[in-house]
Design a protein around this motif. Structure first.
Motif, short mmCIF file in Angstrom:
data_model
loop_
_atom_site.label_atom_id
_atom_site.label_comp_id
_atom_site.label_asym_id
_atom_site.label_seq_id
_atom_site.Cartn_x
_atom_site.Cartn_y
_atom_site.Cartn_z
N LEU A 172 0.80 -1.52 0.24
CA LEU A 172 -0.46 0.12 0.76
C LEU A 172 0.84 1.22 0.00
O LEU A 172 1.66 1.63 0.56
CB LEU A 172 -0.78 0.20 1.05
N ILE A 173 0.53 2.16 -0.76
CA ILE A 173 0.58 3.45 -1.42
C ILE A 173 0.16 4.38 -0.68
O ILE A 173 -0.58 4.47 -1.65
CB ILE A 173 2.33 4.05 -1.75
N VAL A 174 -0.07 5.14 -0.16
CA VAL A 174 -1.14 6.73 -0.31
C VAL A 174 -0.07 7.77 -0.32
O VAL A 174 0.52 8.41 0.83
CB VAL A 174 -2.15 6.57 1.87
N MET A 175 -0.57 8.70 -1.01
CA MET A 175 0.10 10.31 -1.74
C MET A 175 -1.26 11.07 -0.41
O MET A 175 -2.25 11.12 -1.02
CB MET A 175 -0.32 10.54 -3.01
N GLY A 176 -0.51 12.08 -0.06
CA GLY A 176 -1.37 13.07 0.47
C GLY A 176 -1.42 14.10 0.82
O GLY A 176 -0.58 14.38 0.11
N GLY A 177 -1.26 15.37 1.25
CA GLY A 177 -1.21 16.36 1.07
C GLY A 177 -1.33 17.03 -0.15
O GLY A 177 -2.56 17.47 -0.94
N SER A 178 -0.81 18.18 0.00
CA SER A 178 -0.38 18.51 -1.67
C SER A 178 -0.09 17.68 -2.87
O SER A 178 0.64 18.27 -3.72
CB SER A 178 0.70 20.16 -1.47
N CYS A 179 0.64 16.32 -2.73
CA CYS A 179 1.62 15.78 -3.11
C CYS A 179 0.58 15.89 -5.02
O CYS A 179 1.67 16.14 -5.28
CB CYS A 179 1.24 14.37 -2.52
N GLN A 180 -0.31 15.78 -4.71
CA GLN A 180 -0.43 15.46 -6.21
C GLN A 180 -0.80 16.53 -6.59
O GLN A 180 -0.16 17.05 -8.37
CB GLN A 180 -2.59 15.37 -6.45
N ARG A 181 -0.35 17.91 -6.40
CA ARG A 181 0.27 19.18 -7.21
C ARG A 181 1.31 19.86 -6.69
O ARG A 181 1.75 20.09 -7.89
CB ARG A 181 -1.04 20.23 -6.54
N THR A 182 2.07 19.37 -5.84
CA THR A 182 3.57 19.57 -5.82
C THR A 182 4.39 18.53 -6.01
O THR A 182 5.47 19.12 -5.94
CB THR A 182 3.50 20.46 -4.42
N TRP A 183 4.04 17.00 -6.35
CA TRP A 183 4.74 16.32 -6.95
C TRP A 183 4.53 15.57 -8.18
O TRP A 183 2.72 15.83 -8.08
CB TRP A 183 5.34 15.29 -5.75
N GLU A 184 5.48 14.80 -8.73
CA GLU A 184 4.46 14.03 -9.71
C GLU A 184 5.31 12.83 -9.30
O GLU A 184 6.26 12.34 -8.51
CB GLU A 184 5.34 14.24 -10.93
N HIS A 185 4.24 11.32 -10.11
CA HIS A 185 4.79 10.55 -9.72
C HIS A 185 5.16 9.18 -11.55
O HIS A 185 3.68 9.81 -12.19
CB HIS A 185 3.79 9.84 -9.12
N ALA A 186 4.91 8.66 -11.48
CA ALA A 186 5.27 7.98 -12.73
C ALA A 186 5.43 5.69 -12.33
O ALA A 186 6.06 6.13 -11.06
CB ALA A 186 6.62 8.85 -13.33
N ILE A 187 4.79 5.37 -13.06
CA ILE A 187 5.81 3.71 -13.48
C ILE A 187 7.07 3.47 -14.03
O ILE A 187 6.10 3.48 -15.58
CB ILE A 187 4.14 2.66 -13.41
N PRO A 188 8.22 3.98 -14.62
CA PRO A 188 8.95 3.78 -15.81
C PRO A 188 8.77 2.81 -16.34
O PRO A 188 8.68 1.18 -15.50
CB PRO A 188 9.99 3.91 -14.96
N LYS A 189 9.35 2.89 -17.97
CA LYS A 189 9.25 1.37 -18.43
C LYS A 189 10.46 0.78 -18.01
O LYS A 189 11.58 1.37 -17.55
CB LYS A 189 9.68 1.56 -19.95
N THR A 190 10.58 -0.83 -17.95
CA THR A 190 11.65 -0.48 -17.77
C THR A 190 12.29 -2.47 -19.29
O THR A 190 10.77 -2.55 -18.86
CB THR A 190 11.68 -1.62 -16.59
N SER A 191 13.48 -2.20 -19.43
CA SER A 191 13.85 -3.31 -19.93
C SER A 191 14.23 -4.36 -19.55
O SER A 191 14.34 -6.08 -20.65
CB SER A 191 15.11 -3.33 -20.66
N ARG A 192 14.13 -4.58 -18.03
CA ARG A 192 14.47 -5.58 -17.50
C ARG A 192 12.81 -7.06 -17.04
O ARG A 192 12.10 -6.65 -17.93
CB ARG A 192 14.19 -5.75 -15.75
N ALA A 193 13.14 -8.39 -17.16
CA ALA A 193 12.18 -8.97 -16.87
C ALA A 193 11.32 -8.98 -15.89
O ALA A 193 11.85 -9.32 -15.05
CB ALA A 193 12.74 -10.47 -17.82
#
Length: 208
Positions: A172-193
């Motif tokens: 579980l991860i919870v992003m709270g407070g101003s996180c959606q406005r002041t931070w960005e998040h991503a799931i990057p591509k990876t060449s690993r299996a």
């Protein structure tokens, strides 16, 4: 649509599907943003993953990027407030999160968005959940992961030190407070299996 035939044993799990007591660890990110993380909150996540792969009406979407339509590199399904969720433990998780964060959030989590990352080529680009109230108000987005671990990356808007969390197996991860406005998040591509992963994102009303 073709999906892999996966069993809960792929993830080394054979116990019952259950939620542990909520006891996440908070990290203050600055500028009013924070994240809570609790590894392995959902027990039996492998079984849940298998049920979601086969039971959710996954959709492949296309979106306009610059001057052309491109495939969204993951499968999606959205459950609005009135829609029954595709596994009983997801309703339990949403209720538990709503109760735990009631004092800070001031309202329940209402919707659930599911993303299916089939392999390392599937991803989501840097963004904040700023469609709706998240663009102007503090809010929360709670994400439960099932399946193989993938890196969730966080970085401040405008640049700065980034953080990475390998999320899978009921984490579980919870992003709270101003996180959606002041931070960005991503799931990057990876060449690993890497194996497939499903994320379940719980949000309050009016946040996407």
């Amino acid at each position: 649509m073709t999906t892999p035939a996966l069993q809960a044993s792929l993830f080394g799990e054979s116990g019952p599907v259950t939620l542990h007591a909520l006891a996440p660890r908070r990290t203050e990110l600055g500028s009013g943003a924070w994240i809570d993380v609790q590894p392995g909150w959902l027990e039996g996540a492998g079984e849940v993953f298998t049920d979601l792969v086969t039971g959710v009406p996954w959709q492949a979407e296309r979106r306009r990027m610059y001057d052309r339509l491109v495939d969204v590199p993951r499968l999606l399904c959205f459950y609005g407030e009135a829609a029954p969720l595709p596994h009983p433990v997801l309703a339990e998780a949403r209720a538990a999160l709503s109760e735990h964060y009631a004092g800070e959030l001031g309202e329940p989590f209402r919707t659930a968005g599911l993303c299916y990352y089939r392999d390392g080529r599937d991803s989501v680009a840097w963004h904040g959940d700023t469609i709706g109230r998240g663009s102007t108000e503090d809010t929360m987005v709670a994400i439960v992961s099932v399946g193989a671990a993938r890196q969730l990356a966080l970085r401040p808007r405008g640049g700065g030190e980034s953080h990475r969390y390998a999320l899978g197996h009921g984490d579980l991860i919870v992003m709270g407070g101003s996180c959606q406005r002041t931070w960005e998040h991503a799931i990057p591509k990876t060449s690993r299996a890497v194996g497939p992963r499903i994320s379940i994102q719980f949000r309050p009303r009016g946040v996407r």
